[in-house]
Design a protein around this motif. Structure first.
Motif, short mmCIF file in Angstrom:
data_model
loop_
_atom_site.label_atom_id
_atom_site.label_comp_id
_atom_site.label_asym_id
_atom_site.label_seq_id
_atom_site.Cartn_x
_atom_site.Cartn_y
_atom_site.Cartn_z
N CYS A 177 -34.74 99.09 -7.20
CA CYS A 177 -35.08 99.85 -6.00
C CYS A 177 -34.08 99.54 -4.89
CB CYS A 177 -36.49 99.49 -5.52
SG CYS A 177 -37.80 100.15 -6.58
N ASP A 178 -33.79 100.55 -4.06
CA ASP A 178 -32.87 100.33 -2.95
C ASP A 178 -33.61 99.68 -1.77
OD1 ASP A 178 -34.34 102.30 -1.67
OD2 ASP A 178 -32.86 103.87 -1.98
N ARG A 179 -32.91 99.54 -0.65
CA ARG A 179 -33.50 98.84 0.49
C ARG A 179 -34.66 99.61 1.13
NH1 ARG A 179 -31.26 100.67 5.45
NH2 ARG A 179 -29.62 102.24 5.21
N HIS A 180 -34.79 100.89 0.79
CA HIS A 180 -35.90 101.68 1.31
C HIS A 180 -37.13 101.62 0.40
CE1 HIS A 180 -33.28 103.37 4.33
NE2 HIS A 180 -32.43 103.75 3.40
N GLY A 181 -37.00 100.97 -0.75
CA GLY A 181 -38.12 100.90 -1.69
C GLY A 181 -38.13 102.01 -2.71
N PHE A 182 -37.04 102.80 -2.78
CA PHE A 182 -36.96 103.90 -3.74
C PHE A 182 -36.18 103.46 -4.98
CE2 PHE A 182 -37.78 106.25 0.15
CZ PHE A 182 -38.75 107.14 -0.27
N ALA A 183 -36.70 103.86 -6.14
CA ALA A 183 -36.03 103.53 -7.40
C ALA A 183 -34.71 104.28 -7.50
CB ALA A 183 -36.94 103.89 -8.57
N LEU A 255 -43.50 101.07 2.44
CA LEU A 255 -42.19 100.89 1.81
C LEU A 255 -41.34 99.90 2.61
CD1 LEU A 255 -41.25 104.55 0.78
CD2 LEU A 255 -41.96 102.68 -0.73
N LYS A 256 -41.41 100.01 3.94
CA LYS A 256 -40.64 99.09 4.78
C LYS A 256 -41.08 97.65 4.58
CE LYS A 256 -39.79 102.43 8.52
NZ LYS A 256 -40.12 102.77 9.94
N ARG A 257 -42.38 97.46 4.39
CA ARG A 257 -42.92 96.10 4.23
C ARG A 257 -42.86 95.62 2.79
NH1 ARG A 257 -47.02 98.32 7.80
NH2 ARG A 257 -48.40 98.61 5.99
N GLY A 258 -42.39 96.46 1.88
CA GLY A 258 -42.29 96.07 0.48
C GLY A 258 -43.63 96.03 -0.23
N GLU A 259 -44.62 96.75 0.29
CA GLU A 259 -45.95 96.74 -0.30
C GLU A 259 -46.11 97.80 -1.39
OE1 GLU A 259 -48.05 95.30 3.89
OE2 GLU A 259 -48.40 97.32 3.10
N LEU A 260 -45.24 98.79 -1.38
CA LEU A 260 -45.25 99.84 -2.39
C LEU A 260 -43.81 100.15 -2.79
CD1 LEU A 260 -47.82 102.36 -0.81
CD2 LEU A 260 -48.24 100.86 -2.78
N SER A 261 -43.65 100.83 -3.90
CA SER A 261 -42.34 101.34 -4.31
C SER A 261 -42.52 102.79 -4.74
CB SER A 261 -41.76 100.50 -5.46
OG SER A 261 -42.64 100.51 -6.58
N ALA A 262 -41.42 103.53 -4.82
CA ALA A 262 -41.53 104.96 -5.11
C ALA A 262 -40.33 105.44 -5.90
CB ALA A 262 -41.67 105.75 -3.81
#
Length: 346
Positions: A177-183, A255-262
């Motif tokens: 995942c990148d820094r935004h939480g996106f795969a 996503l910013k807090r790293g609590e989810l990914s997408a």
């Protein structure tokens, strides 16, 4: 047909006499009779039944009287508001927002309204899009945000943006995942059925959109839980109980807090339109027009800054979905360069 004709018609209906109405209006009786005749010819129906004692309304006349009263009332209200030195005094505007959109825009909208129109009481109601559509129809809302135009042909609609839906999972659900939480790697729509999903019930606009897209792709989704609470859905996904399908607006903070990914969904991309909606029979105030303009500008500003991964749509007049611009593909203006939603992953 003009305002003067409507007022003359109403006076005749009140007095029950063309002669009496002419005296009250201070116009010649023959002129009033001719005006009434032209109005009946335009409507294609008799409005009064002539009797020995004067005139009485026909059934068509009774129906037209209610419309005439409403039209005159709206004209007078509009005239008073335009002429008012401060048309925002004691105004109230009620806006309906879906949960994901309210999370993104609610606070900045209240702050902007307090600064730009401090005398306007802005009421925000967060609800499912189906309820927002229902309240718009009843006239309980001045403005609402809807996803898509299904079952909304009776409303005035203006598309302001288009956004993608993502496959959302717990932290580290996707590789790289990148820094935004996106795969880094997207997920083909045909592979979404392999993920256990937590989604709203069928009355929710998001669920209806997802089901429609799944049917069109002949895809059977693996629905594990149905929950009409965005907060609960995100909490369950974060805890590892499944995945869900949400737009960036609903998960940006997590996503910013790293609590989810997408992960992006491709082949095809999951996109939905975002529409500003009004009831065409609802009286439009300057305060409600200003509130809708402020809402749109904030949304576009969030897109421009990259805080909302969506695509801005060129401004167009509000229109019903039967109009040509609603049937044709809208022209999109891509303003988010870092994450291009208009580009389909290869």
């Amino acid at each position: 047909m003009d305002e003067r004709q409507l007022k003359c018609f109403l006076v005749i209906s009140e007095t029950g006499s063309v002669t009496g109405a002419a005296e009250r209006l201070d116009i010649a009786q023959p002129s009033l009779s001719q005006m009434l005749l032209r109005l009946e010819e335009e409507l294609g129906s008799k409005l009064f039944q002539r009797t020995s004692r004067g005139v009485v309304l026909t059934e068509a006349g009774q129906v037209f009287r209610e419309h005439a009263r409403n039209i005159i009332s709206d004209i007078e209200r509009a005239r008073d508001e335009i002429k008012a030195e401060d048309s925002y005094v004691r105004s109230e505007v009620t806006i309906g927002l879906p949960s994901s959109f309210a999370t993104l825009i609610g606070a900045p909208l209240i702050a902007a309204a307090a600064q730009e129109t401090p005398r306007v009481q802005l009421r925000l109601i967060e609800a499912m899009s189906g309820h927002i559509r229902e309240w718009l129809t009843k006239g309980d809302l001045d403005v609402g945000i809807l996803y898509g135009i299904q079952d909304s042909r009776h409303l005035l609609l203006e598309q302001i943006a288009v956004e993608e839906l993502f496959l959302v999972g717990p932290p580290n659900a996707f590789k790289h995942c990148d820094r935004h939480g996106f795969a880094d790697d997207a997920v083909d729509l045909s592979a979404v059925d392999s993920f256990p999903l937590i989604v709203p019930t069928g009355q929710h606009g998001l669920r209806r959109f997802v089901d429609e897209r799944a049917r069109s792709s002949q895809l059977k989704l693996n629905i594990q839980h149905e929950i009409n609470s965005l907060t609960v859905i995100k909490h369950l996904v974060q805890s590892g109980h499944g995945h869900t399908l949400l737009a960036h607006a609903a998960i940006s903070e997590e996503l910013k807090r790293g609590e989810l990914s997408a992960a992006r969904i491709v082949k095809p991309v999951f996109r939905r339109g975002i529409f500003l909606a009004r009831n065409p029979s609802q009286f439009v105030t300057r305060a409600s027009v200003k509130a809708a303009e402020t809402l749109t500008n904030i949304a576009w500003d969030l897109i421009g800054r990259g805080d909302w991964l969506a695509t801005r749509v060129k401004r167009s007049r509000m229109s019903g979905p039967d109009d040509n611009f609603m049937r044709s593909s809208p022209s999109f203006v891509q303003v988010n360069r870092e994450f291009s939603l208009a580009q389909t992953a290869k």
